[in-house]
Design a protein around this motif. Structure first.
Motif, mmCIF file in Angstrom:
data_model
loop_
_atom_site.group_PDB
_atom_site.id
_atom_site.type_symbol
_atom_site.label_atom_id
_atom_site.label_comp_id
_atom_site.label_asym_id
_atom_site.label_seq_id
_atom_site.Cartn_x
_atom_site.Cartn_y
_atom_site.Cartn_z
ATOM 1 N N MET A 41 -2.047 10.238 11.324
ATOM 2 C CA MET A 41 -1.037 9.471 10.587
ATOM 3 C C MET A 41 -0.869 8.097 11.211
ATOM 4 O O MET A 41 -0.861 7.952 12.429
ATOM 5 N N ALA A 42 -0.726 7.080 10.349
ATOM 6 C CA ALA A 42 -0.531 5.720 10.832
ATOM 7 C C ALA A 42 0.827 5.587 11.520
ATOM 8 O O ALA A 42 1.762 6.350 11.266
ATOM 9 N N PHE A 43 0.938 4.602 12.398
ATOM 10 C CA PHE A 43 2.197 4.371 13.124
ATOM 11 C C PHE A 43 3.320 4.012 12.141
ATOM 12 O O PHE A 43 4.425 4.556 12.210
ATOM 13 N N LEU A 44 3.033 3.076 11.215
ATOM 14 C CA LEU A 44 3.977 2.709 10.158
ATOM 15 C C LEU A 44 3.275 2.931 8.831
ATOM 16 O O LEU A 44 2.222 2.351 8.582
ATOM 17 N N GLN A 45 3.862 3.784 8.009
ATOM 18 C CA GLN A 45 3.214 4.137 6.748
ATOM 19 C C GLN A 45 4.180 3.889 5.590
ATOM 20 O O GLN A 45 5.268 4.478 5.538
ATOM 21 N N ILE A 46 3.780 3.019 4.689
ATOM 22 C CA ILE A 46 4.522 2.752 3.455
ATOM 23 C C ILE A 46 3.821 3.552 2.373
ATOM 24 O O ILE A 46 2.665 3.287 2.044
ATOM 25 N N ASP A 47 4.500 4.561 1.847
ATOM 26 C CA ASP A 47 3.837 5.581 1.046
ATOM 27 C C ASP A 47 4.359 5.585 -0.391
ATOM 28 O O ASP A 47 5.461 6.066 -0.668
ATOM 29 N N ASN A 48 3.569 5.005 -1.306
ATOM 30 C CA ASN A 48 3.877 5.019 -2.745
ATOM 31 C C ASN A 48 5.305 4.554 -3.036
ATOM 32 O O ASN A 48 6.047 5.183 -3.794
ATOM 33 N N VAL A 49 5.684 3.440 -2.427
ATOM 34 C CA VAL A 49 7.046 2.932 -2.572
ATOM 35 C C VAL A 49 7.159 2.098 -3.849
ATOM 36 O O VAL A 49 6.365 1.197 -4.095
ATOM 37 N N SER A 50 8.165 2.421 -4.642
ATOM 38 C CA SER A 50 8.503 1.655 -5.841
ATOM 39 C C SER A 50 9.971 1.273 -5.774
ATOM 40 O O SER A 50 10.778 1.974 -5.163
ATOM 41 N N LYS A 51 10.320 0.158 -6.415
ATOM 42 C CA LYS A 51 11.709 -0.294 -6.427
ATOM 43 C C LYS A 51 12.085 -0.757 -7.826
ATOM 44 O O LYS A 51 11.383 -1.570 -8.438
ATOM 45 N N TYR A 52 13.209 -0.212 -8.305
ATOM 46 C CA TYR A 52 13.741 -0.579 -9.613
ATOM 47 C C TYR A 52 15.149 -1.155 -9.440
ATOM 48 O O TYR A 52 15.910 -0.715 -8.573
ATOM 49 N N PHE A 53 15.484 -2.121 -10.266
ATOM 50 C CA PHE A 53 16.841 -2.653 -10.333
ATOM 51 C C PHE A 53 17.346 -2.486 -11.762
ATOM 52 O O PHE A 53 16.549 -2.455 -12.714
ATOM 53 N N PRO A 54 18.660 -2.380 -11.936
ATOM 54 C CA PRO A 54 19.192 -2.311 -13.308
ATOM 55 C C PRO A 54 18.810 -3.554 -14.098
ATOM 56 O O PRO A 54 18.788 -4.664 -13.569
ATOM 57 N N SER A 55 18.502 -3.375 -15.362
ATOM 58 C CA SER A 55 18.149 -4.498 -16.223
ATOM 59 C C SER A 55 19.344 -5.442 -16.365
ATOM 60 O O SER A 55 20.480 -4.995 -16.531
ATOM 61 N N PRO A 56 19.097 -6.754 -16.279
ATOM 62 C CA PRO A 56 20.206 -7.704 -16.454
ATOM 63 C C PRO A 56 20.828 -7.635 -17.851
ATOM 64 O O PRO A 56 21.952 -8.082 -18.054
ATOM 65 N N LEU A 57 20.104 -7.042 -18.796
ATOM 66 C CA LEU A 57 20.627 -6.890 -20.155
ATOM 67 C C LEU A 57 21.472 -5.626 -20.298
ATOM 68 O O LEU A 57 22.040 -5.369 -21.365
ATOM 69 N N GLY A 58 21.509 -4.842 -19.192
ATOM 70 C CA GLY A 58 22.357 -3.657 -19.199
ATOM 71 C C GLY A 58 21.705 -2.415 -19.753
ATOM 72 O O GLY A 58 22.341 -1.371 -19.877
ATOM 73 N N GLU A 59 20.436 -2.479 -20.115
ATOM 74 C CA GLU A 59 19.732 -1.321 -20.652
ATOM 75 C C GLU A 59 18.480 -1.051 -19.843
ATOM 76 O O GLU A 59 17.630 -1.923 -19.681
ATOM 77 N N GLY A 60 18.376 0.168 -19.317
ATOM 78 C CA GLY A 60 17.189 0.562 -18.586
ATOM 79 C C GLY A 60 17.087 -0.086 -17.214
ATOM 80 O O GLY A 60 18.079 -0.548 -16.647
ATOM 81 N N ARG A 61 15.843 -0.111 -16.693
ATOM 82 C CA ARG A 61 15.598 -0.631 -15.356
ATOM 83 C C ARG A 61 14.430 -1.608 -15.386
ATOM 84 O O ARG A 61 13.576 -1.559 -16.267
ATOM 85 N N VAL A 62 14.411 -2.477 -14.380
ATOM 86 C CA VAL A 62 13.297 -3.401 -14.178
ATOM 87 C C VAL A 62 12.571 -2.978 -12.916
ATOM 88 O O VAL A 62 13.189 -2.783 -11.860
ATOM 89 N N CYS A 63 11.252 -2.804 -13.002
ATOM 90 C CA CYS A 63 10.441 -2.421 -11.838
ATOM 91 C C CYS A 63 10.029 -3.691 -11.086
ATOM 92 O O CYS A 63 9.339 -4.546 -11.639
ATOM 93 N N VAL A 64 10.451 -3.798 -9.838
ATOM 94 C CA VAL A 64 10.079 -4.951 -9.022
ATOM 95 C C VAL A 64 8.645 -4.783 -8.531
ATOM 96 O O VAL A 64 7.799 -5.643 -8.724
ATOM 97 N N PHE A 65 8.371 -3.663 -7.851
ATOM 98 C CA PHE A 65 7.000 -3.337 -7.446
ATOM 99 C C PHE A 65 6.793 -1.841 -7.589
ATOM 100 O O PHE A 65 7.740 -1.057 -7.603
ATOM 101 N N LYS A 66 5.522 -1.453 -7.686
ATOM 102 C CA LYS A 66 5.183 -0.078 -8.028
ATOM 103 C C LYS A 66 4.109 0.464 -7.095
ATOM 104 O O LYS A 66 3.078 -0.180 -6.860
#
Length: 281
Positions: free
Chosen positions: A1-26
């Motif tokens: 195992m690597a010392f620091l491992q970033i494993d399939n990280v995704s980040k979503y924020f709420p949509s500024p329009l108030g519906e659903g989510r916006v994916c920043v990275f996947k």
């Protein structure tokens, strides 16, 4: 195992329009070895700083996770220190006190004389001897960031996280502090994860450069090995035959993605970016 491992990280924020989510990275995945220096470059909006904050434990991944030494990162800790571009010093404290605050937190059983010796060692390393009693208001931008670097290195973290630490510093001072950073890293061999927009800075400092595609739904498009041997200096790297090959490749990647800002598929010219391309010159 690597010392620091970033494993399939995704980040979503709420949509500024108030519906659903916006994916920043996947599905961002990368394994970083102990003592390795990795930088991340990409256009604004691809989530570079958000990814750094997730590693720091200051933000949470929507999916996936981060492992450090085999343990999942679940919040901030002294095993990870962050240096931000806005200096983040306590304005009422002196140079010495700003660094000592971190040292006392990390080494709670140390005597005051041990703390003082350790703090003074790092003050000297960043060239601030004689400025120990000055408060941030009396320091230039370059001096403030030297304090931030000394504070981060002084607790000897497992991972040092640098979020565009030289962005607010003039070019001449930036070059001097980059050289000081190299010296401290050569001594400590911390694992470093750095966000930058400066291609030359990335080549000077990095073992590998992680190139992000455009957001939303950004991914790692390529990982470039910096095959210029160490030790490096700003004067010496430009004479190495790989320097302009690496620099031109990174710039072409960024220009290509700037011209296709419509998402991952268009930015990659139709090529799938499920697996990042590994580039070595």
């Amino acid at each position: 195992m690597a010392f620091l491992q970033i494993d399939n990280v995704s980040k979503y924020f709420p949509s500024p329009l108030g519906e659903g989510r916006v994916c920043v990275f996947k599905d961002v995945t990368i394994k970083i070895d102990k003592g390795e220096f990795v930088t991340v470059i990409g256009h604004s909006g691809c989530g570079k700083s958000t990814l750094l904050n997730i590693i720091a434990g200051l933000d949470e991944a929507s999916e996936g996770g981060v492992l450090l030494g085999g343990r999942e990162v679940s919040g901030p800790g002294l095993d990870r220190m962050v240096v931000f571009q806005n200096f983040s010093l306590m304005p009422w404290m002196t140079v010495f006190e700003n660094i000592a605050l971190a040292v006392r937190s990390a080494y709670q059983d140390w005597e005051p004389s041990q703390v003082a010796a350790h703090v003074n060692k790092y003050i000297a390393l960043v060239g601030l001897k004689g400025a120990e009693a000055k408060r941030p208001a009396a320091l230039s931008g370059g001096m403030k960031q030297r304090v931030g670097l000394a504070r981060a290195f002084s607790i000897e973290p497992k991972v040092l996280l640098l979020d565009e630490p030289f962005a607010q510093i003039d070019a001449l001072t930036r070059g001097v502090i980059q050289e000081e950073l190299i010296q401290m890293w050569n001594t400590s061999k911390n694992t470093v994860f750095m966000v930058t927009h400066d291609v030359d800075e990335a080549i000077l400092l990095s073992d590998r450069i992680m190139l992000m595609t455009n957001g939303p739904s950004a991914r790692i498009g390529e990982i470039v090995d910096v095959t210029i041997p160490r030790p490096r200096s700003r004067e010496s790297i430009i004479d190495h035959p790989h320097y302009y090959k690496i620099r031109n490749h990174v710039i072409h990647f960024l220009v290509r993605h700037a011209a296709h800002a419509g998402g991952v598929g268009s930015a990659s010219g139709g090529r799938s970016v499920e697996e990042p391309v590994l580039v070595r010159f």
